[in-house]
Design a protein around this motif. Structure first.
Motif, PDB file in Angstrom:
ATOM      1  N   ALA A 264       0.860  -1.384   0.015  1.00 50.62           N
ATOM      2  CA  ALA A 264       0.113  -0.103  -0.144  1.00 50.62           C
ATOM      3  C   ALA A 264       0.932   1.327   0.144  1.00 50.62           C
ATOM      4  CB  ALA A 264      -0.998  -0.142   1.101  1.00 50.62           C
ATOM      5  N   GLY A 265       2.244   1.126   0.187  1.00 51.57           N
ATOM      6  CA  GLY A 265       3.175   2.040   0.133  1.00 51.57           C
ATOM      7  C   GLY A 265       3.972   1.859   1.387  1.00 51.57           C
ATOM      8  N   ARG A 266       5.028   3.196   1.466  1.00 55.49           N
ATOM      9  CA  ARG A 266       5.560   3.177   2.721  1.00 55.49           C
ATOM     10  C   ARG A 266       5.160   3.565   3.822  1.00 55.49           C
ATOM     11  NH1 ARG A 266      11.460   5.388   0.493  1.00 55.49           N
ATOM     12  NH2 ARG A 266      11.956   4.914   2.832  1.00 55.49           N
ATOM     13  N   ILE A 267       4.869   2.770   4.803  1.00 52.90           N
ATOM     14  CA  ILE A 267       4.263   3.208   5.887  1.00 52.90           C
ATOM     15  C   ILE A 267       4.791   2.877   7.144  1.00 52.90           C
ATOM     16  CG2 ILE A 267       1.807   3.094   5.027  1.00 52.90           C
ATOM     17  CD1 ILE A 267       1.629   0.379   6.438  1.00 52.90           C
ATOM     18  N   SER A 268       4.829   3.863   7.972  1.00 53.19           N
ATOM     19  CA  SER A 268       5.300   3.487   9.761  1.00 53.19           C
ATOM     20  C   SER A 268       4.391   3.367  10.539  1.00 53.19           C
ATOM     21  CB  SER A 268       6.327   4.852  10.054  1.00 53.19           C
ATOM     22  OG  SER A 268       7.339   4.796   9.172  1.00 53.19           O
ATOM     23  N   PHE A 269       4.480   2.678  11.807  1.00 50.49           N
ATOM     24  CA  PHE A 269       3.342   2.491  12.506  1.00 50.49           C
ATOM     25  C   PHE A 269       3.532   3.350  13.740  1.00 50.49           C
ATOM     26  CE2 PHE A 269       3.533  -1.443  10.256  1.00 50.49           C
ATOM     27  CZ  PHE A 269       2.117  -1.616   9.962  1.00 50.49           C
ATOM     28  N   GLU A 270       4.608   3.906  13.907  1.00 48.56           N
ATOM     29  CA  GLU A 270       4.647   5.029  15.052  1.00 48.56           C
ATOM     30  C   GLU A 270       5.443   6.107  14.509  1.00 48.56           C
ATOM     31  OE1 GLU A 270       5.581   1.521  18.448  1.00 48.56           O
ATOM     32  OE2 GLU A 270       7.015   2.397  17.780  1.00 48.56           O
TER      33      GLU A 270
END
Ligand code: GDP
Length: 286
Positions: A264-270
């Protein structure tokens, strides 16, 4: 791995013992969740040795969040944070360069920088050690540090490294941390309900990356609730049971697999300093 209190104190004791013999600690974190993939007990056994926080898996992390984390670490503790991709040779060379900057009095084959790589399972310690060494020396696989027989491997770049990573357990001191670790794939979801983790991830994505959600899952508008997002993802990806009903469990599983692979793309969780009310709001949905 199952961590028991006995395992934990043994692992920490062993790292504490090894720290005496080294010049520098390389702590590997997951760039997507540097807080929950760290273990603050490391600070207690660090003996003030210089430490580099490697923010690994930067290829799938949100670049803006990673930049914020680098600044955060710099500002807060004076330790250096370096985003990289463990398989990327030039990036790992820049890590070697930083090691030499931090331990300027050592760093040649006769007088190497003695270092160890520590971190929770699955953050990429073995991959990093193998790239540092230029060959496969670290055994990939999750084993608690209790069972390790440390062996020092001299690398030809002025670094001496323990060939077995120091294994830490993740910071699961809050429920949000546990969900983020599960969403990122750092821990298995068998301990937690997969659907809940998927709904939690959907709530987070709605808040942080709504455009990525819409684009990947062909949504003209975002649904109202995170649960409906998971259903919409299931419809888009064909997780349908007989009768045309969305298989929410399978949808959540597929959704998480997609997020972890960066589909879904480059994602961070924090992000640094997420306010507690936001955290509480996200948890309300899971
Ligand atoms: P360890 O348990 O900390 O030693 O982690 P491993 O080195 O065994 O890596 C765990 C998983 O993460 C493996 O599937 C690696 O291929 C993957 N991995 C390691 N580094 C990276 C990275 O920089 N980016 C991505 N996308 N995956 C990585």
């Amino acid at each position: 791995i199952r961590w028991y209190p006995g395992h934990m104190s043994k692992a920490l004791e062993q790292i504490s013992e090894l720290v005496r013999k080294i010049d520098l600690i390389i702590e590997v974190l997951d760039a997507r969740l540097p807080y929950s993939s760290s273990n603050h007990l490391l600070e207690q056994v660090r003996r003030n040795k210089p430490c580099i926080k490697v923010l690994n898996k930067n290829d799938i992390a949100d670049p803006a969040a990673t930049r914020a984390w680098v600044q955060h670490f710099q500002k807060n503790s004076g330790v250096r944070a370096l985003p990289l991709v463990a398989k990327n040779i030039p990036e790992v060379k820049s890590l070697v360069k930083l090691c030499k900057q931090l331990v300027p009095h050592r760093g040649n084959p006769g007088y190497p920088i003695r270092t160890m790589v520590v971190g929770i399972p699955n953050v990429g310690k073995s991959t990093l050690i193998n790239t540092l060494a230029g060959k496969s020396i670290a055994k990939v696989g999750d084993r608690p540090a209790v069972t390790m027989r440390p062996q020092q491997i001299p690398l030809n770049n002025g670094i001496l490294i323990f060939d077995t990573p120091g294994l830490l357990w993740p910071a699961m001191d809050d429920q949000g941390g546990a969900y983020r670790l599960a969403a990122s794939g750092a821990i298995g979801a068998n301990a937690l309900d997969y659907t809940n983790v998927g709904v939690f991830a959907a709530a987070y994505m709605m808040r942080r990356y709504p455009e990525l959600l819409k684009e990947r899952y062909k949504l003209a508008e975002l649904p109202e609730t995170p649960y409906e997002v998971v259903e919409a993802v299931g419809r888009c990806l064909g997780c349908i049971m007989s009768g045309g009903v969305v298989d929410v469990h399978r949808a959540a599983e597929t959704f998480l697999r997609e997020l972890r692979a960066g589909k879904a793309g480059r994602i961070s969780f924090e992000e640094p300093g997420t306010p507690e009310d936001v955290e509480a709001e996200l948890l309300r949905f899971a």
